[in-house]
Design an enzyme around this catalytic site. Structure first.
Site, PDB file in Angstrom:
ATOM      1  N   GLU A 318      48.031  75.189 111.765  1.00  0.00           N
ATOM      2  CA  GLU A 318      47.689  75.018 113.183  1.00  0.00           C
ATOM      3  C   GLU A 318      48.638  75.830 114.057  1.00  0.00           C
ATOM      4  O   GLU A 318      48.286  76.273 115.139  1.00  0.00           O
ATOM      5  CB  GLU A 318      47.727  73.532 113.556  1.00  0.00           C
ATOM      6  N   HIS A 347      47.053  70.038  85.657  1.00  0.00           N
ATOM      7  CA  HIS A 347      45.806  69.680  84.983  1.00  0.00           C
ATOM      8  C   HIS A 347      44.636  69.874  85.925  1.00  0.00           C
ATOM      9  O   HIS A 347      43.577  69.280  85.737  1.00  0.00           O
ATOM     10  CB  HIS A 347      45.889  68.237  84.489  1.00  0.00           C
ATOM     11  N   LYS A 451      36.832  70.615 119.717  1.00  0.00           N
ATOM     12  CA  LYS A 451      36.559  69.394 120.472  1.00  0.00           C
ATOM     13  C   LYS A 451      35.408  69.638 121.456  1.00  0.00           C
ATOM     14  O   LYS A 451      34.514  68.818 121.611  1.00  0.00           O
ATOM     15  CB  LYS A 451      37.814  68.943 121.253  1.00  0.00           C
TER      16      LYS A 451
END
Ligand code: PA5
Length: 524
Positions: A318, A347, A451
């Site tokens: 960000e 794994h 937003k």
């Protein structure tokens, strides 16, 4: 790897119980010399920032997270006083809550429900997981960090019958973030359904006079704590955002702050080879060619640090993921960050790191102390901790042999000081790197754009519902709805909205749920 290269590029800071090894990054012998002028100018910018310069020009704001662990550094005496006052408030509230001076309707508070997102949740989540000890924690922390109804229900189910002993902390710097507002409304409804007054169980952490601040004030919540405009969301862990949850959990917040303050001192050094944040930023510059050409894989070999990669993902991506630089030039910067923990990830995706596409560098985090108490032998003479280190060193070697670079951070153990240090280390590395590549690390226009885009979608949804409602039981397909609403280019969006509404008891129905002109929707 030669012993000489290792010793040349291994920085130990014994008083911090911390070391950084960059010897497995393949920079050239001249790299440091070439970068020194840029580094010196990055140190200058950082000094100016710490002294109160407007380091976030787009928002016209100071950037003051370094003052949180050394309030006397703040440029204005009022800021010093506010930081100190807030810290006293955090300690007093925590102690009143622990000692039953402030209680919930059903008795002493035993849980905390933290409602926040992004920078208002990731730090508290990381610290709670890194330092929590289920047997001795004073309170248990739960989170609403999304607007997922099922996620909310799942958390509420864990708190079933205990809301009267659950303190809700609503955290939002802006005080207007939709996910957090929804979480608050959902929590309010849940408290109400148990016959409880939400206001008697709630604390707000937010900017002065924000919407959240006003609600908390009008409804008489237990208290409100500040979130200053000079602290960014993703660098707010050491403000009330992170310190109140940590103190309530029973963690020693003074130790977290002192670890961060000590790392701040170490990372103010202008001698690059002695400054771990500078070294990290330089390694990012080298490995990603100063343009995000490689991803950063964060691999702590310690379960307690598992959420650190998620925390760093936000802090780094960000802050650095920006379209334009400080001169207005289009640069599309950033560094992708992902990771989880070793040896578990061996794994999972480490196969690709070792042999697949070569588009990353690794940041290993090694923790020397295995556990409290003794270990059993799981093999002759070997403990589980021996295996963990074996897997770490083996993987590191295997990667290096294949030309894959890595940085190693070593800490003695996961203490509050070490957690404070790690936060401060990466905060400054991000700041220095932002200077090296000339971007503003302290705004987030992409988040704001997201937003706004969501608000547009929600508005269209309301129009579609209203349109179907007005059309009573008439069956209409997506393209006709789009045309009727003058939203011709939005037929796909309308399909996506209707496809979900049909599944959620919203009185909208269809016989055929596929993006097809024969899919007809009606309201009933
Ligand atoms: O780091 C940031 O600025 C963001 O991730 C914010 O923390 C996030 O968007 C939440 O914002 P707010 O705290 O205003 O609700």
């Amino acid at each position: 790897m030669t012993w000489e290269r290792f010793t040349n590029h291994h920085l130990s800071i014994n008083e911090l119980d911390f070391a950084l090894d960059i010897s497995r990054m393949n920079f050239s012998d001249d790299f440091f010399k070439e970068m020194e002028p840029l580094m010196q100018s990055a140190y200058n910018s950082m000094e100016e920032l710490e002294a109160g310069a407007i380091a976030n020009p787009d928002e016209g704001r100071m950037v003051g997270h370094y003052w949180l662990r050394n309030p006397t550094l703040a440029p204005e005496v009022e800021q010093t006083a506010e930081i100190e006052k807030c810290l006293r408030q955090i300690k007093n509230i925590s102690s009143d809550i622990h000692n039953g001076v402030i209680t919930g309707s059903k008795g002493t508070f035993k849980n905390c429900l933290i409602i926040g997102i992004g920078g208002s949740a990731l730090g508290p989540q990381f610290v709670a997981d890194a330092l929590g000890r289920p047997k001795s924690d004073r309170m248990k922390l739960y989170f609403f960090d999304n607007t997922d109804p099922d996620g909310i229900d799942r958390t509420l189910a864990s708190l079933d019958g205990e809301l009267g002993m659950t303190l809700a902390i609503v955290i939002s710097k802006s005080g207007g973030t939709a996910e957090t507002r929804n979480g608050m409304l959902e929590a309010q409804a849940a408290y109400k359904s148990e016959g409880l007054k939400f206001s008697e169980h709630a604390i707000a952490i937010t900017g002065e006079a924000s919407k959240l601040d006003q609600v908390a004030k009008e409804d008489g919540w237990i208290t409100r704590l500040p979130m200053w405009d000079w602290v960014g969301g993703r660098t707010s862990e050491l403000a009330a955002v992170g310190l109140l949850p940590a103190a309530l959990q029973g963690l020693d917040i003074d130790r977290i702050l002192s670890g961060a303050a000590a790392m701040d001192i170490a990372t103010r050094a202008r001698e690059t080879k002695k400054n771990p944040a500078a070294l990290l930023s330089l390694m990012w510059y080298h490995s990603t060619k100063a343009k995000g050409a490689k991803d950063m894989v964060v691999l702590p070999y310690k379960d307690r640090l598992m959420l650190f990669s998620k925390y760093l993902q936000q802090l780094v991506m960000e802050s650095l993921g920006k379209a334009i630089d400080l001169n207005g030039k289009v640069v599309h910067q950033g560094i992708s960050v992902y990771g989880n923990k070793g040896s578990t990830d061996q794994h999972a995706y480490v196969q690709q790191l070792r042999e697949g596409v070569h588009n990353f560098f690794v940041t290993f985090i090694e923790v020397l102390k295995d556990r409290e108490g003794e270990s059993i032998e799981v093999d002759s003479g070997a403990t589980s901790g021996d295996f963990l280190q074996g897997f770490f060193l083996g993987t590191r070697d295997a990667l290096y042999e294949n030309g894959r670079e890595s940085i190693t951070i070593t800490i003695g153990e996961v203490t509050p000081e070490a957690v404070g240090q790690l936060i401060a280390l990466f905060e400054r590395a991000v700041g220095l790197y932002a200077s090296l590549i000339n971007i503003n690390a302290y705004h987030q226009p992409g988040v704001e754009a997201g937003k706004k885009a969501a608000a547009v979608v929600l508005e269209i949804e309301q129009r579609v519902i209203a349109h179907l409602k007005e059309s009573a039981a008439v069956r209409i397909d997506c393209t006709t709805i789009a045309k009727n609403l003058s939203l011709e280019s939005q037929a796909e969006l309308i399909f996506k909205l209707l496809n979900r509404l049909v599944r959620n008891n919203r009185n909208i129905h269809t016989e055929l749920r596929s993006p097809h002109h024969l899919s007809l929707y009606y309201y009933e």
